[in-house]
Motif scaffolding. Structure first.
Motif, PDB file in Angstrom:
ATOM      1  N   ILE A   1      14.825 -14.380   3.273  1.00 47.16           N
ATOM      2  CA  ILE A   1      15.791 -15.569   2.564  1.00 47.16           C
ATOM      3  C   ILE A   1      17.103 -15.834   3.621  1.00 47.16           C
ATOM      4  CG2 ILE A   1      14.866 -15.438   0.444  1.00 47.16           C
ATOM      5  CD1 ILE A   1      17.528 -13.866  -0.275  1.00 47.16           C
ATOM      6  N   THR A   2      17.366 -16.957   3.898  1.00 50.44           N
ATOM      7  CA  THR A   2      18.601 -17.143   4.706  1.00 50.44           C
ATOM      8  C   THR A   2      19.448 -18.004   3.912  1.00 50.44           C
ATOM      9  OG1 THR A   2      17.094 -17.090   6.620  1.00 50.44           O
ATOM     10  CG2 THR A   2      19.405 -18.152   6.984  1.00 50.44           C
ATOM     11  N   LEU A   3      20.761 -17.816   3.657  1.00 48.17           N
ATOM     12  CA  LEU A   3      21.771 -18.343   2.879  1.00 48.17           C
ATOM     13  C   LEU A   3      22.896 -18.354   3.651  1.00 48.17           C
ATOM     14  CD1 LEU A   3      21.190 -16.134  -0.256  1.00 48.17           C
ATOM     15  CD2 LEU A   3      20.243 -18.349   0.331  1.00 48.17           C
TER      16      LEU A   3
ATOM     17  N   SER B   1      20.749 -13.408   6.424  1.00 48.43           N
ATOM     18  CA  SER B   1      19.445 -13.150   5.693  1.00 48.43           C
ATOM     19  C   SER B   1      19.107 -11.866   5.203  1.00 48.43           C
ATOM     20  CB  SER B   1      18.422 -13.502   6.857  1.00 48.43           C
ATOM     21  OG  SER B   1      18.394 -12.547   7.878  1.00 48.43           O
ATOM     22  N   ILE B   2      18.124 -11.926   4.171  1.00 51.30           N
ATOM     23  CA  ILE B   2      17.640 -10.692   3.594  1.00 51.30           C
ATOM     24  C   ILE B   2      16.152 -10.649   3.617  1.00 51.30           C
ATOM     25  CG2 ILE B   2      17.368  -9.245   1.652  1.00 51.30           C
ATOM     26  CD1 ILE B   2      20.183 -10.122   0.625  1.00 51.30           C
ATOM     27  N   GLU B   3      15.473  -9.497   4.377  1.00 48.26           N
ATOM     28  CA  GLU B   3      14.086  -9.667   4.577  1.00 48.26           C
ATOM     29  C   GLU B   3      13.616  -8.438   3.421  1.00 48.26           C
ATOM     30  OE1 GLU B   3      10.898  -8.958   7.990  1.00 48.26           O
ATOM     31  OE2 GLU B   3      12.936  -8.717   8.355  1.00 48.26           O
TER      32      GLU B   3
ATOM     33  N   GLN C   1       0.674  -1.347   0.079  1.00 48.05           N
ATOM     34  CA  GLN C   1       0.057   0.011  -0.128  1.00 48.05           C
ATOM     35  C   GLN C   1       0.905   1.278   0.098  1.00 48.05           C
ATOM     36  OE1 GLN C   1      -2.927  -0.204   3.141  1.00 48.05           O
ATOM     37  NE2 GLN C   1      -3.764  -2.101   2.349  1.00 48.05           N
ATOM     38  N   SER C   2       2.018   1.245   0.675  1.00 44.40           N
ATOM     39  CA  SER C   2       2.767   2.640   1.154  1.00 44.40           C
ATOM     40  C   SER C   2       4.151   2.344   1.498  1.00 44.40           C
ATOM     41  CB  SER C   2       2.038   3.566   2.095  1.00 44.40           C
ATOM     42  OG  SER C   2       2.034   2.896   3.289  1.00 44.40           O
ATOM     43  N   MET C   3       4.439   1.255   1.866  1.00 44.13           N
ATOM     44  CA  MET C   3       5.764   0.739   2.401  1.00 44.13           C
ATOM     45  C   MET C   3       6.332  -0.474   1.641  1.00 44.13           C
ATOM     46  SD  MET C   3       7.466  -0.917   4.685  1.00 44.13           S
ATOM     47  CE  MET C   3       6.176  -1.650   5.983  1.00 44.13           C
ATOM     48  N   ILE C   4       7.963  -0.304   1.588  1.00 45.76           N
ATOM     49  CA  ILE C   4       8.511  -1.579   1.485  1.00 45.76           C
ATOM     50  C   ILE C   4       9.809  -1.378   2.176  1.00 45.76           C
ATOM     51  CG2 ILE C   4       9.758  -3.122  -0.427  1.00 45.76           C
ATOM     52  CD1 ILE C   4       7.805  -2.441  -2.530  1.00 45.76           C
ATOM     53  N   GLU C   5      10.240  -2.242   3.014  1.00 46.55           N
ATOM     54  CA  GLU C   5      11.273  -2.276   3.698  1.00 46.55           C
ATOM     55  C   GLU C   5      12.165  -3.515   3.367  1.00 46.55           C
ATOM     56  OE1 GLU C   5      12.962  -2.464   8.296  1.00 46.55           O
ATOM     57  OE2 GLU C   5      10.760  -2.161   7.866  1.00 46.55           O
ATOM     58  N   VAL C   6      13.567  -3.497   2.995  1.00 47.15           N
ATOM     59  CA  VAL C   6      14.594  -4.442   2.782  1.00 47.15           C
ATOM     60  C   VAL C   6      15.496  -4.242   3.814  1.00 47.15           C
ATOM     61  CG1 VAL C   6      16.249  -5.421   1.252  1.00 47.15           C
ATOM     62  CG2 VAL C   6      14.361  -4.285   0.195  1.00 47.15           C
ATOM     63  N   ARG C   7      15.723  -5.484   4.585  1.00 43.81           N
ATOM     64  CA  ARG C   7      16.605  -5.138   5.654  1.00 43.81           C
ATOM     65  C   ARG C   7      17.675  -6.608   5.652  1.00 43.81           C
ATOM     66  NH1 ARG C   7      13.801  -5.309  11.316  1.00 43.81           N
ATOM     67  NH2 ARG C   7      13.117  -7.353  10.619  1.00 43.81           N
ATOM     68  N   PHE C   8      19.090  -6.258   5.617  1.00 41.44           N
ATOM     69  CA  PHE C   8      19.865  -7.438   5.743  1.00 41.44           C
ATOM     70  C   PHE C   8      20.115  -7.510   7.254  1.00 41.44           C
ATOM     71  CE2 PHE C   8      24.469  -8.397   6.531  1.00 41.44           C
ATOM     72  CZ  PHE C   8      24.707  -9.357   5.636  1.00 41.44           C
ATOM     73  N   GLN C   9      20.472  -8.871   7.576  1.00 43.43           N
ATOM     74  CA  GLN C   9      20.922  -9.374   8.969  1.00 43.43           C
ATOM     75  C   GLN C   9      22.016 -10.488   8.992  1.00 43.43           C
ATOM     76  OE1 GLN C   9      17.706 -10.004  11.649  1.00 43.43           O
ATOM     77  NE2 GLN C   9      18.858 -10.449  13.521  1.00 43.43           N
TER      78      GLN C   9
END
Length: 684
Positions: A389-391, A325-327, A308-316
């Motif tokens: 995704i966890t690699l 992981s990348i969320e 709707q209004s937000m996309i978040e990409v987060r590395f950990q």
């Protein structure tokens, strides 16, 4: 003496069980004297019974005779003489009649005698109620067995139907995929004919701005069409387990930036808040760069469709597990539990039915699993979804940078650099290029592009191409794979198996992108394999590198005395031909008949065919190749230090040592003496 005619009466006197006499007892086995009873009842435990009897004849009673029979057990009368008792053991349960008869001293028999019925009761588990129960149990067991057999048969039948349905579903699924793959392959050719000319037009600097904007729209949509086709082909690889990972150490930050920066303008234009948490710039992991780029692109494309209004990409990073992981998170509609179970299935689309193929997430799952990782999704209706995704950070079978460079740069280091010869170039006749394709537009497009550098000959299939090869001295072949009558693979095999054409460079164009197709093309002898749609600049670069490599190998052979003639062979057939020719020349160095005609006859090839073959392989004439082999043999003899220079010249067929020295210097850039000296210094 008077005969005793009186028939004696016979009576039962007593009963013994286990040699114990049974006394008369009201509630016992003998409620009264046995002689007064009509029947007695025994238990199955009374295994040994003895019946005593007597004949009431008192005149010499020792001469009385007896006979007995137990009806239901004995088959006939047992005559036992004067014995007045009998014993039975282990009588089965049942009803018997014991009969006994006797005779007097003069053998007059009382045939009627006496009798008593003996009833041996069975154990309780063999009694009639139990037997009825046993019959009922047997019938019940039989019914249950029949029911089990019927149910088992029904289950087996149902399983067979399920397997048949499953097999049918797989066949239908395969048929769908094969159909879509075939369509995708067919689409690649027209896409090539869109992207190729468009690329050429957009390189022009004289296009008005408004027209350039329209051309950019065409370019974007053609690239979008290519992306969808590639998605389908990638899905095919995942389904067939053909996807191969090429793990290299990559900067995850750079990889994420490349993908996210490509999506950022579109998301901002749509009013979507886009935030990214990058890893440290020094963080590296073993991944397939192209494959992980596809994963992130698919996840961001999916998030863009539903947010709707937000996309978040987060590395950990997870140091303790050596993983990262990348969320990718959005605040869209979300999914329920039922949808979450189906989200990674091919062709599945959520209830909103947004535009798309429904295979993106299936590709994501396949690629992540090929990385030995996992993909998880959490979602709540009305709150959005989160894909993680966890690699693993390290992978086995890592491709090193050196191996990658060797794969992309196969030219040996010791090849002599190409020398520009402007005078020769200006007078050079254009080489002939044979283009083979059943698509007329593709033929016209490639012909118009290469006509300034080559003389173009076209063919519509492999059979037509072989006929054209008989008429023309072709320098290069570009062929499509899928054609009627004879396809590109069979054409390539035919070219390689023909002694007159096996040296011609062969480039295969195809819409097939799977690994098996690439292996097939390389095994048939193709020099290069280019996927459709292709860039004209890339095709030109492949042709240039291929021809330059061959030219440099020829120069190396002709200018370096110790380089074997095999170095200019592009395939096994050419290697066999060159070795045979080289051996033939060396064996006849002093033969006055050594000539072009002599070689053609011994090699079973026409004179003109020999000229074409030697020109294609070594870029020389047959006479020149004879002289080069003479001089190379001379160089080999000189290094043995057993012969003088003039002796070597005569040994390799030169009649004049001075002329030999001039030819040696012209060919190898140094006189024979200098050549010997240079190698002597190297030996020191």
């Amino acid at each position: 003496m008077k005969l005793n005619t009186q028939k004696p009466n016979v009576v039962l006197t007593s009963l013994e069980i286990f040699n114990q006499k049974i006394e008369t007892q009201k509630d016992g086995i003998l409620p009264e004297a046995i002689d007064h009873l009509k029947e007695i009842h025994l238990s199955y435990k009374d295994n040994v019974i003895t019946l005593n009897y007597a004949a009431l004849s008192y005149c010499t009673p020792q001469k009385n005779q007896y006979a007995y029979m137990l009806e239901g057990f004995d088959k006939g009368w047992n005559y036992v003489g004067s014995q007045h008792s009998t014993t039975y053991t282990n009588l089965p349960a049942g009803t018997y009649t014991f009969r006994v008869k006797a005779s007097n001293n003069d053998n007059i028999w009382n045939e009627e005698g006496t009798s008593i019925r003996i009833i041996v009761h069975p154990p309780f588990y063999l009694s009639l109620p139990f037997k009825i129960g046993y019959v009922l149990l047997f019938l019940l067991a039989l019914g249950l067995l029949l029911r089990y057999v019927i149910r088992r048969s029904e289950k087996k039948h149902a399983k067979a139907i399920d397997e048949l349905n499953s097999k049918k579903e797989i066949e239908i699924h395969e048929a769908k995929i094969n159909f879509f793959t075939m369509i995708a392959h067919e689409i690649r050719t027209p896409v090539s004919l869109i992207i190729g000319p468009l690329e050429k037009i957009m390189q022009s600097t004289h296009i008005p701005i408004n027209e350039r904007q329209e051309l950019e729209i065409i370019d974007r949509n053609s690239q979008r069409l290519l992306y969808l086709v590639n998605q389908l082909l990638d899905f095919r690889k995942v389904e067939q387990k053909e996807i191969r990972m090429k793990f290299t150490s990559q900067s995850i930050k750079e990889l994420m930036q490349a993908v996210c920066e490509r999506f950022s303008p579109t998301l901002q234009q749509n009013g979507v808040s886009f935030s990214v948490t990058y890893p440290d710039e020094h963080f590296h992991a073993d991944v397939d760069k192209e494959a992980l780029t596809k994963v992130l692109s698919n996840l961001l494309t999916n998030a863009n469709k539903y947010t709707q209004s937000m996309i978040e990409v987060r590395f950990q990073e997870h140091p303790e597990r050596q993983t990262f992981s990348i969320e990718v998170k959005d605040n869209g509609k979300g999914m329920n539990e039922e949808e979450l179970k189906k989200i990674f299935k091919p062709f599945y689309q959520a209830s909103e039915n947004k535009p798309g193929t429904g295979i993106g997430l299936s590709i994501v799952k396949g690629i992540v699993e090929a990385h030995h990782g996992q993909v998880n999704v959490t979602s709540q209706p009305g709150k959005g979804s989160s894909f993680i995704i966890t690699l693993p950070r390290k992978q086995e079978n890592l491709v090193t940078e050196e191996e990658e460079n060797q794969a992309t740069n196969p030219i040996p280091e010791d090849i002599i650099p190409e020398q520009n010869d402007t005078a020769a170039t200006s007078q050079k006749v254009l080489p002939i290029m044979l283009i083979v394709d059943d698509n007329e537009d593709m033929l016209n497009f490639l012909s118009s592009h290469f006509q300034t550098s080559y003389t173009i000959v076209t063919a519509v299939d492999g059979v037509d191409a072989l006929n054209k090869l008989k008429e023309q001295e072709v320098a290069l072949i570009i062929s499509d794979w899928m054609m009627p009558n004879m396809n590109g693979i069979d054409l390539c095999k035919a070219v390689r198996n023909n002694q007159l054409t096996s040296h011609i460079p062969f480039i295969l164009l195809t819409a097939k992108t799977d690994t098996e197709a690439k292996i097939t093309s390389m095994n048939c002898g193709a020099d290069a394999y280019i996927e459709k749609p292709f860039s004209l600049q890339y095709l030109e670069a492949c042709i240039k590198n291929l021809l330059e490599l061959r030219l440099q190998l020829r120069q190396k052979f002709s200018q370096m005395p110790t380089v074997s003639i095999n170095s200019i062979a592009a395939n096994q057939n050419d290697k066999v031909f060159l070795e045979k020719m080289n051996h033939l020349i060396e064996e006849n160095l002093n033969n006055e008949e050594l000539s072009v005609d002599f070689l053609a006859e011994k090699l079973c090839i026409s004179r003109s065919g020999l000229f074409v073959k030697i020109k294609g392989l070594a870029n020389t004439t047959p006479n020149e190749i004879i002289q080069i082999i003479r001089l190379k043999k001379a160089a080999s003899l000189l290094l043995e230090n057993q012969y003088r220079i003039n002796e070597v010249s005569y040994m390799v067929g030169f009649n004049n040592p001075s002329y030999f020295s001039k030819c040696f210097q012209k060919q190898f850039g140094m006189k024979p003496g200098e050549y010997i000296a240079s190698h002597a210094h190297k030996a020191e």
